[in-house]
Design an enzyme around this catalytic site. Sequence first.
Site, PDB file in Angstrom:
ATOM      1  CE  LYS A 279      -3.373   2.442   2.887  1.00  0.00           C
ATOM      2  NZ  LYS A 279      -4.064   2.433   4.190  1.00  0.00           N
ATOM      3  CG  ASP A 284      -5.692   8.354   4.460  1.00  0.00           C
ATOM      4  OD1 ASP A 284      -6.524   8.915   3.723  1.00  0.00           O
ATOM      5  OD2 ASP A 284      -5.977   7.438   5.253  1.00  0.00           O
ATOM      6  CE  LYS A 291      -6.750   9.294   7.692  1.00  0.00           C
ATOM      7  NZ  LYS A 291      -7.457   8.054   8.099  1.00  0.00           N
ATOM      8  CG  ASP A 302      -2.023   5.126   5.027  1.00  0.00           C
ATOM      9  OD1 ASP A 302      -1.898   4.050   5.643  1.00  0.00           O
ATOM     10  OD2 ASP A 302      -3.107   5.523   4.588  1.00  0.00           O
ATOM     11  CG  ASP A 361     -10.247   7.656   6.200  1.00  0.00           C
ATOM     12  OD1 ASP A 361      -9.160   7.753   5.592  1.00  0.00           O
ATOM     13  OD2 ASP A 361     -10.327   7.624   7.441  1.00  0.00           O
ATOM     14  CD  GLU A 363      -6.747   5.382   2.520  1.00  0.00           C
ATOM     15  OE1 GLU A 363      -5.885   4.822   3.232  1.00  0.00           O
ATOM     16  OE2 GLU A 363      -7.790   5.864   2.961  1.00  0.00           O
ATOM     17  NE  ARG A 365     -11.591  -0.794   3.427  1.00  0.00           N
ATOM     18  CZ  ARG A 365     -12.233  -0.912   4.589  1.00  0.00           C
ATOM     19  NH1 ARG A 365     -13.457  -1.425   4.613  1.00  0.00           N
ATOM     20  NH2 ARG A 365     -11.674  -0.559   5.717  1.00  0.00           N
TER      21      ARG A 365
END
Length: 404
Positions: A279, A284, A291, A302, A361, A363, A365
């Site tokens: 990933k 993010d 968030k 991330d 949020d 992102e 998956r």
Amino acid sequence: RVTEHFPELEERRRRIDKIQEIKTEKAEEVVTIQSVVRDGKPHHIAFIYIDYPWRKKKEIVVEGINFLREVFYYTKLAIERIKLEGHERVTVMLPDRFSPRNLQDKAQRGPLYQFVKTVSEAIVYANEPYNDFKTKKETCIKDVDVMFFGESDKMRDGFFNKAIADGEIVGRYLAKTRRLVEMPPNIKTPTRLISEIAEKEMPEKRFSRRASLSWRKVNTSGSITTSLLWGKTALESFGFNLINAVNAGSRHEPCILKQHYKPETTRQKRVKKIILIGKGVLFDTGGHDLKGAGGYDNMHYDMAGAATVCAIPSLAQEFNLPIEIITLTPIVENMIGKHATLPGSIIRAYGGMTVKIANTDCEGRLILAEMIAYAEKSNHMFSSISTLSDEASHFYIQFWLPIS
């Protein structure tokens, strides 16, 4: 033997043991610098106390991953403390149970190798400076000596030297991975990350001027070939619409980095192939599902899965592992902006399936799903390292299996 030569340390260990017995809750492990006097001269010793949870058992499983994890973590802390104290030379005294006489026992050889290798990894990892953005440069340990109890000979020295050297290799790549993870978000652009991984300068203008709808080979080093699928248009032509949707609010182009390691081997048996997916979300914000205040600490971490995955082919090359490895790393930013994907949007993903993005949020998956679908077309066994906790050195690992 350590207790014989350094009774001060044994006394300290006993005191800590008593504290542990008195407390009902688990006491914290201890890493301290202690001074001892020998022949009228003071010496500084870094004392590492590991509260081994199974210590009441007669035998400590020294090759167990739990024990080695503790050894790595507290050796790292000790080296960091030693550097803060301004010391530049360290002598590591291996415990008596790891003396060369145990090399005669095949069952002991493996644990001995793993222990010494882990200590070496931790020292190199902790000692690696990261001075790129520091006004005051970090000092480093310049010399490390490893001592053991017992007589030396060519075979024993060779064994220890290999364990130390292998640990140095792994430690360097761990440090490089940490460096990529901790790189600040205003510096960590897609092209900067690719340049660091491929060890070759990748200016963004180069890709903007020469648009391509196919994979481009950007570097070949030994047994590793690095390729890149660059930009929204190229990803769209392949059908990677979820990756584009995640990156829609960013001012940087999305991309996918692929590394292919082919081992140099004369084996007649077919070499196995695996695909690793990391990933690579450089930052993010959560997109439109922000968030909120206090939610952005370490959000530039991330992409730790990507940094970890991308180090594996180089490690495989260092050890000439007899397995073919392909890494796939989608690199995006999940940002808020006028073009950012709206919650509730329905996107046709790679392979044709439609996906409703109920929360922007999520992102990770989304981009991993497309990479898994792409990898599945190759019909190979693969795994996915997807994300990490709020510390750069810890990772959550998820294993994905192909749908039969």
